[in-house]
Design a protein around this motif. Structure first.
Motif, PDB file in Angstrom:
ATOM      1  N   LYS A 116      -3.252   1.079  14.021  1.00  0.00           N
ATOM      2  CA  LYS A 116      -2.095   0.483  13.363  1.00  0.00           C
ATOM      3  C   LYS A 116      -2.271  -1.036  13.248  1.00  0.00           C
ATOM      4  CE  LYS A 116       1.850   2.152  14.613  1.00  0.00           C
ATOM      5  NZ  LYS A 116       3.077   2.394  15.412  1.00  0.00           N
ATOM      6  N   VAL A 117      -2.134  -1.535  12.028  1.00  0.00           N
ATOM      7  CA  VAL A 117      -2.205  -2.971  11.752  1.00  0.00           C
ATOM      8  C   VAL A 117      -1.002  -3.350  10.891  1.00  0.00           C
ATOM      9  CG1 VAL A 117      -4.727  -3.042  11.902  1.00  0.00           C
ATOM     10  CG2 VAL A 117      -3.641  -2.631   9.678  1.00  0.00           C
ATOM     11  N   PRO A 118      -0.603  -4.613  10.888  1.00  0.00           N
ATOM     12  CA  PRO A 118       0.524  -5.024  10.040  1.00  0.00           C
ATOM     13  C   PRO A 118       0.218  -4.836   8.560  1.00  0.00           C
ATOM     14  CG  PRO A 118       0.022  -6.706  11.693  1.00  0.00           C
ATOM     15  CD  PRO A 118      -1.109  -5.733  11.714  1.00  0.00           C
ATOM     16  N   ARG A 119       1.257  -4.472   7.784  1.00  0.00           N
ATOM     17  CA  ARG A 119       1.081  -4.409   6.324  1.00  0.00           C
ATOM     18  C   ARG A 119       0.710  -5.805   5.832  1.00  0.00           C
ATOM     19  NH1 ARG A 119       6.234  -2.374   3.566  1.00  0.00           N
ATOM     20  NH2 ARG A 119       7.176  -3.704   5.167  1.00  0.00           N
ATOM     21  N   THR A 120      -0.318  -5.860   5.001  1.00  0.00           N
ATOM     22  CA  THR A 120      -0.890  -7.144   4.602  1.00  0.00           C
ATOM     23  C   THR A 120      -1.249  -7.110   3.125  1.00  0.00           C
ATOM     24  OG1 THR A 120      -1.827  -7.418   6.827  1.00  0.00           O
ATOM     25  CG2 THR A 120      -2.765  -8.775   5.085  1.00  0.00           C
ATOM     26  N   VAL A 121      -1.092  -8.241   2.456  1.00  0.00           N
ATOM     27  CA  VAL A 121      -1.492  -8.367   1.054  1.00  0.00           C
ATOM     28  C   VAL A 121      -2.355  -9.620   0.923  1.00  0.00           C
ATOM     29  CG1 VAL A 121      -0.728  -8.676  -1.328  1.00  0.00           C
ATOM     30  CG2 VAL A 121       0.596  -7.208   0.228  1.00  0.00           C
ATOM     31  N   VAL A 122      -3.491  -9.471   0.252  1.00  0.00           N
ATOM     32  CA  VAL A 122      -4.399 -10.590   0.015  1.00  0.00           C
ATOM     33  C   VAL A 122      -4.675 -10.667  -1.479  1.00  0.00           C
ATOM     34  CG1 VAL A 122      -6.563 -11.680   0.710  1.00  0.00           C
ATOM     35  CG2 VAL A 122      -5.474 -10.024   2.240  1.00  0.00           C
ATOM     36  N   THR A 123      -4.486 -11.832  -2.046  1.00  0.00           N
ATOM     37  CA  THR A 123      -4.618 -11.962  -3.499  1.00  0.00           C
ATOM     38  C   THR A 123      -4.897 -13.408  -3.885  1.00  0.00           C
ATOM     39  OG1 THR A 123      -3.466 -11.614  -5.617  1.00  0.00           O
ATOM     40  CG2 THR A 123      -2.116 -12.282  -3.747  1.00  0.00           C
TER      41      THR A 123
END
Length: 291
Positions: A116-123
């Motif tokens: 389990k890891v934090p929800r993450t967005v990379v852009t």
């Protein structure tokens, strides 16, 4: 026996601890700086520092690679790969260092193995980042893709402020890395893994959500549950790390791993644990050489 210690600062506290641990065991420590290395192609020697050829060492411990330009960072990793391919034991091996330096890559590997890891967005897109900001509940942590010690990490809860931050990052040609904020009080966990076990762990307790010891967090000793120890060891195994610091936050729905540091410091942790961390690392490296 000679063991190299490759770092940006040979006079740092952790470097001194490792050198002293080696000397107590009759091992010659060989402190080295990345900036003093030279790579050779078409020669008998592969990597050298002055008159020393690194191929002749019995092993190499890698401490922080440090900040640098893209050229500098690529060269430092390339040198480690060249030595590793030549059979030199390197802790940690260059592939694991590459994986862990990149926070996005780390999270994808862990998620793919069911951690389990934090929800993450990379852009690179400001538009996408602002949409993600809303989808993540308007409460996110914005981090550098490459970074350590909590430097440059900020929490954003205001849309207009988030917009300004994202636009500034895009203008400076940085990717935008945002992660859902998971309430965890004012503490998190650092587990220190060597080989296949957690040798020491601590809470990092702060006055706010940012808990890094370098940012003012206070270390407090903690004995991890068997479940958390297994989680930390599994995460290191996935990333190929033999020595690492695993950062864990305790969310309302269980533990999350946020980062794995493949070149961890341990001065704060050493102040609250009995085990001599440098001794454990050196013993591990010696056993690896003998194997």
């Amino acid at each position: 026996m000679r063991i190299g210690l490759l770092t940006r600062n040979v006079d740092s506290w952790c470097s001194n601890q490792l050198c002293e641990a080696m000397r107590r065991r009759g091992i010659e420590p060989v402190p080295l700086r990345f900036q003093q290395l030279a790579a050779w192609v078409g020669f008998k020697r592969k990597v050298s520092s002055g008159s020393l050829t690194l191929d002749e060492l019995d092993a190499l411990i890698v401490r922080p690679i440090g900040p640098g330009s893209l050229d500098e960072c690529l060269l430092r990793i390339d040198l480690l790969h060249r030595l590793y391919r030549g059979g030199l034991p390197i802790i940690n091996n260059p592939s694991s260092i590459e994986r862990c330096i990149d926070k996005y890559f780390t999270l994808t590997c862990l998620e793919e193995h069911g951690i389990k890891v934090p929800r993450t967005v990379v852009t690179e897109s400001v538009v996408e980042a602002l949409e993600a900001f809303k989808e993540l509940g308007g409460d996110v942590v914005c981090k550098p893709l490459f970074g350590s010690r909590g430097i440059g990490v900020m929490r954003l809860t205001d849309y207009e402020l988030a917009s300004r931050v994202f636009r500034t990052l895009a203008f400076m040609h940085h990717v935008i890395y945002i992660q859902e904020f998971i309430p965890h009080g004012t503490k998190d966990i650092r587990a220190f893994v060597v080989g296949d076990r957690v040798i020491a762990s601590m809470y990092r307790v702060a006055e706010s959500w940012k808990t890094n010891v370098a940012q003012g967090g206070r270390p407090m000793p903690i004995k991890l549950s068997e479940e958390l120890e297994e989680l930390a060891v599994k995460a290191c195994s996935i990333m190929g790390c033999e020595v690492a610091g695993v950062d864990i936050i305790e969310g309302r729905d269980g533990p999350y791993i946020t980062e794995i540091n493949s070149q961890p410091g341990w001065r704060g942790l050493q102040s609250v644990c009995r085990v001599k961390i440098a001794d454990v690392i050196v013993d591990y490296v010696v056993n690896k050489i003998k194997r």
